[in-house]
Design a protein around this motif. Sequence first.
Motif, mmCIF file in Angstrom:
data_model
loop_
_atom_site.group_PDB
_atom_site.id
_atom_site.type_symbol
_atom_site.label_atom_id
_atom_site.label_comp_id
_atom_site.label_asym_id
_atom_site.label_seq_id
_atom_site.Cartn_x
_atom_site.Cartn_y
_atom_site.Cartn_z
ATOM 1 N N VAL A 77 0.936 -1.364 0.050
ATOM 2 C CA VAL A 77 0.042 0.022 0.041
ATOM 3 C C VAL A 77 0.926 1.103 0.198
ATOM 4 O O VAL A 77 0.603 2.130 -0.881
ATOM 5 C CB VAL A 77 -0.877 0.193 1.273
ATOM 6 C CG1 VAL A 77 -1.708 1.180 1.473
ATOM 7 C CG2 VAL A 77 -2.080 -1.342 1.186
ATOM 8 N N ALA A 78 2.007 1.206 0.879
ATOM 9 C CA ALA A 78 2.798 2.239 1.074
ATOM 10 C C ALA A 78 3.435 2.795 -0.407
ATOM 11 O O ALA A 78 3.668 3.947 -0.484
ATOM 12 C CB ALA A 78 3.996 2.182 1.943
ATOM 13 N N ALA A 79 3.558 1.785 -1.527
ATOM 14 C CA ALA A 79 4.162 2.255 -2.664
ATOM 15 C C ALA A 79 3.315 2.833 -3.708
ATOM 16 O O ALA A 79 3.936 3.388 -4.832
ATOM 17 C CB ALA A 79 4.861 1.162 -3.233
ATOM 18 N N VAL A 80 2.004 3.087 -3.276
ATOM 19 C CA VAL A 80 1.020 3.651 -4.042
ATOM 20 C C VAL A 80 1.073 5.323 -4.211
ATOM 21 O O VAL A 80 1.025 5.799 -5.378
ATOM 22 C CB VAL A 80 -0.435 3.228 -3.777
ATOM 23 C CG1 VAL A 80 -1.271 3.836 -4.862
ATOM 24 C CG2 VAL A 80 -0.364 1.773 -4.017
ATOM 25 N N PRO A 81 1.187 5.849 -3.195
ATOM 26 C CA PRO A 81 1.159 7.318 -3.152
ATOM 27 C C PRO A 81 2.188 8.014 -3.873
ATOM 28 O O PRO A 81 1.827 9.009 -4.578
ATOM 29 C CB PRO A 81 0.998 7.756 -1.442
ATOM 30 C CG PRO A 81 0.613 6.680 -0.703
ATOM 31 C CD PRO A 81 0.957 5.511 -1.649
ATOM 32 N N LEU A 164 0.506 8.352 7.984
ATOM 33 C CA LEU A 164 0.866 6.718 7.829
ATOM 34 C C LEU A 164 2.179 6.170 8.093
ATOM 35 O O LEU A 164 2.735 5.392 8.386
ATOM 36 C CB LEU A 164 0.625 6.594 6.435
ATOM 37 C CG LEU A 164 -1.083 6.435 6.076
ATOM 38 C CD1 LEU A 164 -1.229 6.050 4.529
ATOM 39 C CD2 LEU A 164 -1.914 5.631 7.082
ATOM 40 N N GLU A 165 3.277 7.228 7.202
ATOM 41 C CA GLU A 165 4.656 6.978 7.688
ATOM 42 C C GLU A 165 4.787 6.833 9.218
ATOM 43 O O GLU A 165 5.800 6.206 9.798
ATOM 44 C CB GLU A 165 5.444 7.988 6.793
ATOM 45 C CG GLU A 165 5.166 7.932 5.549
ATOM 46 C CD GLU A 165 5.818 6.679 4.647
ATOM 47 O OE1 GLU A 165 6.354 5.720 5.352
ATOM 48 O OE2 GLU A 165 5.728 6.770 3.369
ATOM 49 N N HIS A 170 6.411 3.478 13.840
ATOM 50 C CA HIS A 170 6.297 2.909 15.060
ATOM 51 C C HIS A 170 6.244 1.474 14.827
ATOM 52 O O HIS A 170 6.634 0.524 15.931
ATOM 53 C CB HIS A 170 4.777 3.366 15.595
ATOM 54 C CG HIS A 170 4.455 2.694 16.945
ATOM 55 N ND1 HIS A 170 4.668 3.047 18.134
ATOM 56 C CD2 HIS A 170 4.027 1.527 16.955
ATOM 57 C CE1 HIS A 170 4.301 2.297 19.051
ATOM 58 N NE2 HIS A 170 3.610 1.264 18.397
ATOM 59 N N SER A 171 5.563 0.891 13.712
ATOM 60 C CA SER A 171 5.697 -0.662 13.850
ATOM 61 C C SER A 171 6.866 -1.206 13.619
ATOM 62 O O SER A 171 7.282 -2.304 14.083
ATOM 63 C CB SER A 171 4.861 -0.955 12.346
ATOM 64 O OG SER A 171 3.469 -0.673 12.565
ATOM 65 N N ALA A 214 14.547 4.289 8.798
ATOM 66 C CA ALA A 214 15.358 5.425 8.351
ATOM 67 C C ALA A 214 14.390 5.876 7.094
ATOM 68 O O ALA A 214 14.296 7.051 6.986
ATOM 69 C CB ALA A 214 16.725 5.215 8.342
ATOM 70 N N ASP A 215 14.151 5.195 6.235
ATOM 71 C CA ASP A 215 13.382 5.685 4.991
ATOM 72 C C ASP A 215 12.327 6.072 5.154
ATOM 73 O O ASP A 215 11.832 7.122 4.696
ATOM 74 C CB ASP A 215 13.421 4.218 4.119
ATOM 75 C CG ASP A 215 14.811 3.768 3.233
ATOM 76 O OD1 ASP A 215 14.548 2.780 2.782
ATOM 77 O OD2 ASP A 215 15.618 4.553 3.429
ATOM 78 N N GLU A 216 11.511 5.461 6.058
ATOM 79 C CA GLU A 216 10.388 5.857 6.413
ATOM 80 C C GLU A 216 10.368 7.311 7.147
ATOM 81 O O GLU A 216 9.328 8.023 7.049
ATOM 82 C CB GLU A 216 9.331 4.918 7.471
ATOM 83 C CG GLU A 216 9.481 3.405 6.998
ATOM 84 C CD GLU A 216 8.646 3.206 5.814
ATOM 85 O OE1 GLU A 216 8.217 4.242 5.146
ATOM 86 O OE2 GLU A 216 8.472 1.904 5.450
#
Lengths: 246, 246
Positions: A77-81, A164-165, A170-171, A214-216
Motif C-alpha cells: 500500500v505504501a508504494a502507491v501514493p 501513515l509513515e 512505530h511498527s 530511516a527511509d520511512e
Amino acid sequence: IGGARNASTAAVAEANAEVKKKEVVGDNLESGGGKNEGLVSYWGVEPVKLTKEDGTEWKWRSFRRRYGCRAMMLETVAAVPGMVGGMLLHLKSLRRFEHSGGWIKTLLEEAENERMHLMTFMEVAKPKWYERALVFAVQGVFFNAYFLAYLASPKFAHRVVGYLEEEAIHSYTEFLKELDKGVIENVPAPAIAIDYWRLPADSTLRDVVMVVRADEAHHRDVNHFASDIHYQGNELKAAPAPLGYH
Amino acid sequence: IGGARNASTAAVAEANAEVKKKEVVGDNLESGGGKNEGLVSYWGVEPVKLTKEDGTEWKWRSFRRRYGCRAMMLETVAAVPGMVGGMLLHLKSLRRFEHSGGWIKTLLEEAENERMHLMTFMEVAKPKWYERALVFAVQGVFFNAYFLAYLASPKFAHRVVGYLEEEAIHSYTEFLKELDKGVIENVPAPAIAIDYWRLPADSTLRDVVMVVRADEAHHRDVNHFASDIHYQGNELKAAPAPLGYH
Ligand SMILES: [Fe+2]
Ligand SMILES: [Fe+2]
Ligand SMILES: [Fe+2]
Ligand SMILES: [Fe+2]
C-alpha cells in the motif's frame, strides 16, 4: 491501517501480557480453561492463551505479531501514493507548461523505495494465498481513493501519508523490539537488501529494519513538508524538493 | 497526431511548393488573385499564397510549418504513455509480489525524457492561449484512453507508441530540413538543453533537434521491443530492460 492503529497501543499491553503469559503457561483450554487474569488488551478482549496437549505453548499466529509479514503487506500500500502523486504532478507540468521543481522525481523515488521495501520483506515473509488476495483487493480500492484524494486536495493527501509513515515508523520500532527479544529470529539480511542499501555483507534482518525505518522517517518528513507547502498556499514547485537522500 | 499524419506527406509536397512560392511572390489577393498553379497539397487544396499591400509575402503561419511549436505540443502527449505504463507495471509488481525486470524505470525514464523535450521546446516556441487550451483537452482524453488501452492490451499500447515515435522522428527530420533551409531560424540552444544533454556551450537549435531525434529513435526501439515481447506471449520482465541509455 486498522491493524496498525490497534497494535500501536496494544503492543504496550502485550509487553506486559508477555510477562503474564510466561506465568500462566500450562492452562489447558480442554479442561475448561482456568481463570485467565491476564491483562486486558486494547479492545477489552483477553488474548487467548492456548496450549497443545503436551503442555507447550501454542504461539498465537495473529497478524499483529508477525511483523515481517505485516511489514510486507503494508508496503504494498505504501508504494502507491508516491507513484500517484508523481504521475499527477507530471501531468500537471505537461499541461501547464511549467517546471516541476524536482518534486516529480522526489515522489517517484519514494514509490520505488517503498517497492524495494516490499521486495526485501518478500524474502523474509512468504505471503499466503489469502494475503495475496487481500493485497489485490486493497490496491484496487486504495489506488482509486488516493488518486481522487490527490486531485481534490494534495494538501490532505500528503498529510495523510505523513501520518501513515509515522505509524510505519512505530511498527518498525516494535519489529525491532521483537527482534531484540528473540521472538522473531534475526536472520541474515537478504541479498537484495545488502545490494540496495549497500549494507555490510554480514548484516542481519535487524540492520535492514533499521535502514527501512530511516527511509520511512524521510518519507514522513517529505510528505509533511509537502503538505505544509500547500498549507502556505503554494504549489510544491515553489519550494526546493528534498532530493538526493537515496 | 492528425496533424503529424497530414504533415508527413504534405511536407514533401510543400518542399516543392516552396520553390513555386518564390516564383509567384507578387500575386496580390486584393486584385482578385492570379491563377495560382502551385502544387496541389495532400488534401487537394492549394496552399494559399498571400501578399501584403507592399508586395512582401505573408508567411503562412499554419500549424504544419511551425515545427518548433508543433514539437512542443506533441511532446505534451508523448510524455504520457511512459508514465502510465510505468505506473501500471509498478502496481502490478506490488500486487503480484513480483520483480519488475527494470521495466518500470525504463518507462518512467522515457516519460521524464519526453517531458524534458517539452521543457526545452517551450524555450523556443511560446505557446498561445488556444494552444494551451488544446493541450489541456487532449491530455484529459489521451491519458484515459491510453490508461484503458494499457490495461486491455499492453502489446497494442506499446506498438502504438512505437509508431508514434516513428512519426516523431519524421517530424524532427523535417524540422532539420527547415532549419537547414533557413526557413526556421537556427537560434542558440536553450540553457536547459545544454545542461540536460550536456551539449557544448556553442550548440544551436539544430544540435538540440538532433539529440531529441536520437531520443525518439531510442523510444521507438524500446516500445517496439516491448510489444514484441508481448507478441511472444511473455511479460516484460521476462526480457532484460533497455536501461542505461540516458
Ligand atoms: Fe516502507
Ligand atoms: Fe512508508
Ligand atoms: Fe519527444
Ligand atoms: Fe517521443
